[in-house]
Design a protein around this motif. Structure first.
Motif, PDB file in Angstrom:
ATOM      1  N   SER A 100     -10.899  11.259  -6.530  1.00  0.00           N
ATOM      2  CA  SER A 100     -10.520  10.051  -7.791  1.00  0.00           C
ATOM      3  C   SER A 100      -9.586   9.015  -7.136  1.00  0.00           C
ATOM      4  O   SER A 100      -9.588   8.044  -7.431  1.00  0.00           O
ATOM      5  N   GLN A 101      -8.547   9.550  -6.447  1.00  0.00           N
ATOM      6  CA  GLN A 101      -7.536   8.743  -6.073  1.00  0.00           C
ATOM      7  C   GLN A 101      -8.121   7.701  -4.545  1.00  0.00           C
ATOM      8  O   GLN A 101      -7.712   6.587  -4.732  1.00  0.00           O
ATOM      9  N   LEU A 102      -8.868   8.533  -4.054  1.00  0.00           N
ATOM     10  CA  LEU A 102      -9.657   7.568  -3.045  1.00  0.00           C
ATOM     11  C   LEU A 102     -10.393   6.614  -3.538  1.00  0.00           C
ATOM     12  O   LEU A 102     -10.518   5.443  -3.208  1.00  0.00           O
ATOM     13  N   ASN A 103     -11.207   6.910  -4.618  1.00  0.00           N
ATOM     14  CA  ASN A 103     -12.152   5.999  -5.236  1.00  0.00           C
ATOM     15  C   ASN A 103     -11.288   4.954  -5.899  1.00  0.00           C
ATOM     16  O   ASN A 103     -11.707   3.675  -6.110  1.00  0.00           O
ATOM     17  N   LEU A 104     -10.216   5.239  -6.403  1.00  0.00           N
ATOM     18  CA  LEU A 104      -9.486   4.138  -7.045  1.00  0.00           C
ATOM     19  C   LEU A 104      -8.842   2.991  -6.045  1.00  0.00           C
ATOM     20  O   LEU A 104      -8.807   1.900  -5.991  1.00  0.00           O
ATOM     21  N   VAL A 105      -8.558   3.787  -4.759  1.00  0.00           N
ATOM     22  CA  VAL A 105      -7.943   2.826  -3.515  1.00  0.00           C
ATOM     23  C   VAL A 105      -9.170   2.313  -3.090  1.00  0.00           C
ATOM     24  O   VAL A 105      -8.938   0.854  -2.766  1.00  0.00           O
ATOM     25  N   ASN A 106     -10.167   2.505  -2.843  1.00  0.00           N
ATOM     26  CA  ASN A 106     -11.378   1.961  -2.337  1.00  0.00           C
ATOM     27  C   ASN A 106     -11.995   0.904  -3.226  1.00  0.00           C
ATOM     28  O   ASN A 106     -12.637  -0.125  -3.017  1.00  0.00           O
ATOM     29  N   SER A 107     -11.597   0.907  -4.554  1.00  0.00           N
ATOM     30  CA  SER A 107     -12.189  -0.088  -5.542  1.00  0.00           C
ATOM     31  C   SER A 107     -11.530  -1.433  -5.380  1.00  0.00           C
ATOM     32  O   SER A 107     -11.938  -2.624  -6.027  1.00  0.00           O
ATOM     33  N   PHE A 108     -10.261  -1.424  -4.759  1.00  0.00           N
ATOM     34  CA  PHE A 108      -9.624  -2.762  -4.326  1.00  0.00           C
ATOM     35  C   PHE A 108     -10.113  -3.521  -3.131  1.00  0.00           C
ATOM     36  O   PHE A 108     -10.685  -3.025  -2.075  1.00  0.00           O
ATOM     37  N   SER A 109     -10.118  -4.851  -3.235  1.00  0.00           N
ATOM     38  CA  SER A 109     -10.596  -5.532  -2.187  1.00  0.00           C
ATOM     39  C   SER A 109      -9.650  -5.591  -0.960  1.00  0.00           C
ATOM     40  O   SER A 109     -10.294  -5.230   0.175  1.00  0.00           O
ATOM     41  N   HIS A 110      -8.291  -5.475  -1.253  1.00  0.00           N
ATOM     42  CA  HIS A 110      -7.327  -5.403  -0.265  1.00  0.00           C
ATOM     43  C   HIS A 110      -6.824  -3.855  -0.265  1.00  0.00           C
ATOM     44  O   HIS A 110      -6.372  -3.481  -1.527  1.00  0.00           O
ATOM     45  N   LYS A 111      -6.870  -3.092   0.540  1.00  0.00           N
ATOM     46  CA  LYS A 111      -6.681  -1.897   0.527  1.00  0.00           C
ATOM     47  C   LYS A 111      -6.146  -1.249   2.098  1.00  0.00           C
ATOM     48  O   LYS A 111      -6.793  -1.706   2.786  1.00  0.00           O
ATOM     49  N   HIS A 112      -5.335  -0.246   1.977  1.00  0.00           N
ATOM     50  CA  HIS A 112      -4.893   0.220   3.239  1.00  0.00           C
ATOM     51  C   HIS A 112      -4.176   1.655   2.944  1.00  0.00           C
ATOM     52  O   HIS A 112      -3.565   1.813   2.175  1.00  0.00           O
ATOM     53  N   VAL A 113      -4.456   2.599   3.839  1.00  0.00           N
ATOM     54  CA  VAL A 113      -3.685   3.941   3.629  1.00  0.00           C
ATOM     55  C   VAL A 113      -2.895   3.971   4.815  1.00  0.00           C
ATOM     56  O   VAL A 113      -3.549   3.755   5.984  1.00  0.00           O
ATOM     57  N   TYR A 114      -1.694   4.817   4.747  1.00  0.00           N
ATOM     58  CA  TYR A 114      -0.804   5.221   5.702  1.00  0.00           C
ATOM     59  C   TYR A 114      -0.661   6.665   5.610  1.00  0.00           C
ATOM     60  O   TYR A 114      -0.163   7.191   4.568  1.00  0.00           O
ATOM     61  N   PHE A 115      -0.518   7.489   6.779  1.00  0.00           N
ATOM     62  CA  PHE A 115      -0.149   8.684   7.001  1.00  0.00           C
ATOM     63  C   PHE A 115       0.739   8.809   7.996  1.00  0.00           C
ATOM     64  O   PHE A 115       0.642   8.422   8.932  1.00  0.00           O
ATOM     65  N   LEU A 116       2.002   9.514   7.694  1.00  0.00           N
ATOM     66  CA  LEU A 116       2.876  10.052   8.507  1.00  0.00           C
ATOM     67  C   LEU A 116       2.590  11.476   8.791  1.00  0.00           C
ATOM     68  O   LEU A 116       3.128  12.450   7.852  1.00  0.00           O
ATOM     69  N   VAL A 117       1.932  11.735   9.726  1.00  0.00           N
ATOM     70  CA  VAL A 117       1.421  12.934   9.900  1.00  0.00           C
ATOM     71  C   VAL A 117       2.271  14.266  10.488  1.00  0.00           C
ATOM     72  O   VAL A 117       2.803  13.943  11.106  1.00  0.00           O
TER      73      VAL A 117
END
Length: 335
Positions: A100-117
């Protein structure tokens, strides 16, 4: 009970950031509160103040807390999230929440995810069905404490992946459409390798050949990650990138050990997710907090080496080091 027009404006601004970009705020408000379009517009514009029941209804549906609006000048930072319910369906609920969280992010035209692994992101385990099955088993048995698995041992043949195949594939499909930047170091594999090793030593993996198979699965995932880093694009396991594949940036930082901080950009809004209880996250849309976190990530990336799409020598050296970690574990397994 009503709230001031200025707080109400902030409330609707926050609510807008929680709905998909293709949805209309006025449509959502009108449908949720069973109002006419005109009445919904009047509330959004602040001409009509929300009453307590309307606030409660909107907060419940869109998972919004009013604390941040009534404490705007305090030093408090509001987070929202879920914890382990210790029920047999809690893992599926966790999987659904992640999707659900990924779907929300993907629904935006401008989107980006950052991971501090700190640990390899969960989505990378999903690439290989057998490795995903082991992680699912480990999480359910050792973290969520499923009573049904209390006396169980892991076996490839039991196929713990199958029950979650559909949602896993859907999650990977969405994840591969979201541009991502990851900050890694050599410790990023340690947790997964240690979990396999400990289960093997405790006799919680039925056969040594299964342990060997799992280590080889990790090696195959490493090969796949290296291909994604080389092309700078995400892709399905064993396949080349497609037109839908999102950008994939991998940074190498040999000094800072990550903490699994996860940040998402959704249009003009940012959300920071902090890891807790091993596999759960709490999130905050606090503007000042997110700007500070984003600057920290930017500084880390500036002080890291970009090894995706460029930096071939460093990239090969890094992935070869990861392989050696796995191979050293493989050598210790007695068949």
């Amino acid at each position: 009970m009503t709230i001031s027009s200025s707080i109400q404006a902030q409330f609707f601004l926050n609510l807008k950031s929680t709905i998909p970009s293709y949805s209309s705020l006025v449509d959502e408000v009108a449908e949720t509160l069973n109002l006419s379009m005109d009445s919904a517009y009047r509330r959004i514009r602040g001409e009509k103040l929300l009453d307590f029941e309307e606030l409660r209804t909107l907060c419940h549906k869109y998972n919004i807390s009013l604390d941040r609006f009534f404490s705007m000048d305090s030093n408090s930072i509001l987070f929202q999230g879920k914890t382990n319910s210790y029920r047999e369906d809690s893992f599926m609920q966790w999987m659904e929440d992640v999707q659900s969280q990924l779907n929300l992010v993907n629904s935006f035209s401008h989107k980006h995810v950052y991971f501090l692994v700190k640990d390899m992101p969960p989505f990378h385990h999903y690439y290989h069905p057998a490795l995903a099955g082991f992680k699912f088993f480990f999480w359910m048995k050792s973290i969520l404490l499923f009573e049904s698995l209390k006396h169980s041992k892991f076996s490839i043949e039991d196929n713990h992946f199958e029950k979650y195949r559909e949602i896993t594939l859907r999650t990977i499909k969405v994840y591969n459409r979201v541009p991502t930047s990851e900050i890694w170091n050599e410790e990023g594999l340690n947790t997964t390798l240690r979990q396999i090793e400990v289960y093997h030593e405790m006799g919680l993996i039925k056969q040594a050949k299964d342990t060997i198979f799992l280590y080889n699965c990790v090696l195959e995932v490493i090969d796949h990650l290296e291909k994604m880093a080389e092309t700078g694009k995400k892709s399905i396991f064993g396949h080349a990138p497609t037109e839908d594949s999102a950008e994939y940036k991998m940074y190498l930082n040999e000094i800072v050990l990550g903490d699994n901080t996860f940040m998402a950009e959704l249009g003009e809004t940012k959300i920071t997710y902090l890891n807790h209880s091993v596999m759960y996250f709490i999130g905050s849309t606090d503007k000042n907090f997110n700007e500070s976190m984003f600057k920290n990530l930017e500084n880390l990336m500036k002080r890291s080496s970009l090894i995706s799409g460029t930096g071939e020598k460093e990239r090969k050296q890094f992935f070869n080091k990861l392989r050696k970690k796995v191979e050293s574990k493989l050598c210790l397994v007695e068949v």
